[in-house]
Structures are given as C-alpha cells and as structure tokens.
Design a protein around this motif. Structure first.
Motif, short mmCIF file in Angstrom:
data_model
loop_
_atom_site.label_atom_id
_atom_site.label_comp_id
_atom_site.label_asym_id
_atom_site.label_seq_id
_atom_site.Cartn_x
_atom_site.Cartn_y
_atom_site.Cartn_z
N LEU A 129 -2.13 -9.72 -11.41
CA LEU A 129 -2.05 -10.05 -9.98
C LEU A 129 -1.07 -11.19 -9.75
O LEU A 129 -0.36 -11.22 -8.75
N ASN A 130 -1.03 -12.12 -10.69
CA ASN A 130 -0.11 -13.24 -10.54
C ASN A 130 1.35 -12.76 -10.54
O ASN A 130 2.19 -13.28 -9.83
N ARG A 131 1.61 -11.72 -11.33
CA ARG A 131 2.97 -11.16 -11.37
C ARG A 131 3.27 -10.33 -10.12
O ARG A 131 4.35 -10.38 -9.58
N LEU A 132 2.28 -9.54 -9.67
CA LEU A 132 2.55 -8.57 -8.62
C LEU A 132 2.40 -9.10 -7.20
O LEU A 132 3.13 -8.70 -6.30
N HIS A 133 1.44 -9.97 -7.01
CA HIS A 133 1.17 -10.40 -5.64
C HIS A 133 2.19 -11.44 -5.17
O HIS A 133 2.40 -12.44 -5.85
N PRO A 134 2.79 -11.21 -4.00
CA PRO A 134 3.74 -12.22 -3.49
C PRO A 134 3.00 -13.55 -3.32
O PRO A 134 1.93 -13.59 -2.74
N ILE A 296 -2.81 1.00 -10.39
CA ILE A 296 -3.65 1.05 -9.18
C ILE A 296 -2.96 0.28 -8.05
O ILE A 296 -2.87 0.75 -6.92
N TYR A 297 -2.44 -0.90 -8.38
CA TYR A 297 -1.76 -1.73 -7.38
C TYR A 297 -0.58 -0.96 -6.77
O TYR A 297 -0.43 -0.89 -5.55
N THR A 298 0.23 -0.37 -7.65
CA THR A 298 1.41 0.34 -7.19
C THR A 298 1.04 1.56 -6.35
O THR A 298 1.68 1.87 -5.34
N TYR A 299 -0.04 2.25 -6.74
CA TYR A 299 -0.49 3.42 -5.98
C TYR A 299 -0.76 3.03 -4.52
O TYR A 299 -0.33 3.72 -3.59
N PHE A 300 -1.45 1.91 -4.32
CA PHE A 300 -1.79 1.52 -2.94
C PHE A 300 -0.58 0.98 -2.18
O PHE A 300 -0.52 1.11 -0.96
N GLN A 301 0.37 0.43 -2.91
CA GLN A 301 1.61 0.04 -2.21
C GLN A 301 2.29 1.28 -1.64
O GLN A 301 2.88 1.25 -0.57
N TYR A 319 -5.83 -10.17 8.07
CA TYR A 319 -4.97 -10.55 6.94
C TYR A 319 -4.00 -9.41 6.65
O TYR A 319 -4.24 -8.26 7.02
N SER A 320 -2.91 -9.76 5.96
CA SER A 320 -1.87 -8.77 5.69
C SER A 320 -2.37 -7.70 4.71
O SER A 320 -3.37 -7.90 4.02
N PHE A 321 -1.63 -6.61 4.66
CA PHE A 321 -1.97 -5.55 3.71
C PHE A 321 -1.97 -6.09 2.28
O PHE A 321 -2.88 -5.82 1.49
N THR A 322 -0.94 -6.88 1.91
CA THR A 322 -0.87 -7.36 0.52
C THR A 322 -2.02 -8.32 0.20
O THR A 322 -2.54 -8.31 -0.91
N ASP A 323 -2.44 -9.11 1.18
CA ASP A 323 -3.62 -9.97 0.95
C ASP A 323 -4.86 -9.11 0.70
O ASP A 323 -5.65 -9.39 -0.19
N ASN A 324 -5.01 -8.06 1.49
CA ASN A 324 -6.16 -7.17 1.30
C ASN A 324 -6.10 -6.46 -0.05
O ASN A 324 -7.13 -6.29 -0.70
N LEU A 325 -4.90 -6.07 -0.43
CA LEU A 325 -4.76 -5.38 -1.72
C LEU A 325 -5.14 -6.32 -2.87
O LEU A 325 -5.86 -5.94 -3.81
#
Ligand code: MG
Length: 352
Positions: A129-134, A296-301, A319-325
């Motif tokens: 998550l640290n790598r993927l989440h903005p 899983i992360y990429t699938y929902f993106q 909250y934004s989509f990425t925060d929810n993800l």
C-alpha cells in the motif's frame, strides 16, 4: 473539551480514587484533554476505560484475529496472530504501568488500539500500500484513521486525545528503541510504555514462533542475548519487564531500561530481521502476498464502480476513490484477501 456532568457519579468516585492511588506524573482520566467531539461522559466509566471498551467492541478489533503477525495464515493453532500479539502487548504494558503506579486503563486502551490499522499479510501488505497509494501508507496512521473515522460507518470512536496520541506514536520500525524521535514520543508515560511493550512482545513471540516454524533453532540466538536475557521465552520477557520496572522506579517520572538489556534487545531484533523477517522462507511468502494485493488493488483501479457497488459496504462518499480503496485493502483479513482474489481472478467450477 469534555462535556462534564454532575460530580455525584460512580465515574467521579473512580476519578477521585485515581487521584489517591496513581503517581503524580500518571495521566489522570479527569485531566484528559478530551475528545474531538464533546460528549456527555459515562456515569459509570472513566474516559480511558470507556475508550478501551469502544475499541474492544469495534469490528476492526475482531478482524485482528485473522491478520498475519509474521507467518501467513498459519494452520498451526499456536502461532500468534495480530490479535494475540495485541493482547500480549496489552498484558506486558499493564504490568509495567501498574508497577509504576501509572494509568492502566489508558495503557490498555492504547495497546488494544495500536495495531488496528494493520493490513492483511503484516508488513508485506503495508509495503504494497505504501508503494501504490498516492501519499504512501503506514499502519500507525491507519490505526488512527480507523478510530477517528472508519469505525461506526464513518463516525469513528471519538476517543480521548491521550489514547489517540499513544496509538499514532507507537511505531518504530528498525529505529531507536528507547529514545524515539520527538514526533514518535507519546505525550504520556503510558503511551511510551506501550511502545516498549510492543517491542518486548514481538521480539519474544516472533522468536518463539520462528522456532516453532523451524525457521531458526534456539541455538542460533546470539550467545550474548541468551546470557543477558535468558534462555527461554518466559525468562527473556521477565528480564526485559523487570529491568524496566526496577530502573524506572529508581527515577520516578521517567521510563528507564539498563544499557545491557537494551543492547541485547536491539541485537535480538537485528537477529530477527536477518534470520526471520528477511529469510527466504518468510520473505518468499511475503512476495507472493504482495503480488496478490497488488493485483486486487489494480483490479479496482480498472473497475472503480465495483468497489462501492459490490465489495465495500464501508465506502465513504466524502473521501476520494483512492482513499476508499486504501481503506478497503487495509481492512481485509488474510483469508478475506485470499477469497476475494479467488473470486476476482480464478474460474469457478461449473456445478450444474
Ligand atoms: Mg504491534
């Protein structure tokens, strides 16, 4: 900021009792800096006691049962999970707090809440998550987000300032054990005890689990550590806890540990990093778990509408989509992540 009520309550009696029993430098419930949203306090429980109960009743707390400590979704019954780790931290921290006449309720509330933000698959999930989440991710900020916002359908648990402070400042990674940077130093001694108790718990139980898993054997533990700390799980915990109590009681108002014990703990932690956390056996599973979460992360993106509509009842529109993800992924248990992966990516046998 608390909306205080009458002085004739059980809570008031208990607060008076705290004044007569605890050390002057303890965190007194009645002196709390209060909650973000003022509320009428319970007539029967003091504020930190109430916070502890709120954490235990939360859904996130129950999910800790199925989250990895070190060994992924182990089938053996005796391995630690994030829940038993949390209970061991609470136990160690309370022993120290009680011996120093500090506030056990506050200590326990911080300990029970400290790891609520952990992802599935332990630190592997955290790193993904640290790598993927903005904006990155770490579990201690997420623990605070859980108690401040995510629990109770976006309303949070509205905990006291000192509990929230202890939760956000408990973490250390590979950093300095005793004197953390100011931004990681809790404002109460109770919060600082939890940080130490967390290390004591994990170096000891991860060592015990690694021996159980045959990742290492007991003879490999550095000789100096065995000589100073003892040659069994029980003796090692006992050495660390009693050393902190004895040294701290000699200098009331501070948290102390002898140089030789802190050095042995630091050496033991380095030994665990080199021989357990970063060993091919454990690390290999972490790599696979990381890949699974990334997919899983990429699938929902790629299918953002599915997150809210089909998978995440806790979705918060403010909250934004990425925060929810991020919140969705962090909230998963190991077994939920496995079954979601199966659902999303593996074909199902045709059974008609
Ligand atoms: Mg912990």
């Amino acid at each position: 900021m608390n909306a205080k009520t009458t002085n004739n309550t059980v809570r008031h009696e208990l607060e008076q009792r705290e004044r007569s029993l605890l050390a002057p430098f303890a965190a007194f419930s009645a002196d709390s800096r209060g909650r973000k949203l003022p509320e009428v306090e319970c007539n029967y429980r003091m504020s930190y006691q109430h916070d502890r109960d709120r954490i235990i009743h939360s859904k996130t707390f129950r999910r800790l049962k199925y989250k990895t400590q070190v060994f992924l979704a182990p089938s053996g019954d005796h391995y630690r999970t994030r829940l038993t780790h949390t209970l061991e931290v609470a136990q160690i921290a309370r022993t120290i707090a009680k011996a120093l006449h500090l506030n056990e309720d506050l200590t326990e509330a911080i300990a029970l809440g400290h790891d609520l933000g952990h992802t599935p698959f332990g630190h592997a999930g955290e790193a993904v998550l640290n790598r993927l989440h903005p904006g990155g991710f770490n579990h201690f900020q997420q623990s605070l987000r859980v108690v401040d916002i995510l629990e109770k359908e976006g309303r949070g648990l509205n905990l006291s300032f000192e509990v929230r402070d202890g939760i956000i400042k408990h973490s250390k990674g590979k950093g300095e054990i005793l004197s953390p940077a100011p931004e990681h130093t809790a404002c109460t001694l109770e919060g600082r005890i939890v940080r130490l108790a967390d290390i004591i718990a994990y170096v000891n139980h991860d060592l015990d689990d690694a021996i159980r898993a045959q990742t290492i054997n007991a003879e490999q533990i550095p000789k100096g550590c065995r000589q100073i700390l003892g040659d069994s799980h029980t003796r090692r915990i006992n050495t660390m806890v009693t050393d902190i109590i004895d040294k701290s009681r000699k200098e009331p108002g501070s948290l102390k540990i002898s140089t030789e014990v802190i050095e042995a703990m630091t050496e033991l932690r380095s030994f665990l990093f080199a021989n357990v956390y970063e060993s091919p056996a454990v690390y290999g599973d972490f790599v696979k778990a990381s890949r699974l979460l990334k997919e899983i992360y990429t699938y929902f993106q790629e299918h953002p509408q599915e997150l809210k509509e089909k998978h995440y009842p806790g979705y918060l529109d403010n909250y934004s989509f990425t925060d929810n993800l991020r919140d969705f992924i962090a909230s998963m248990t190991d077994r939920y992540a496995f079954s979601l992966y199966e659902k999303l990516f593996l074909p199902h046998p045709w059974n008609i």
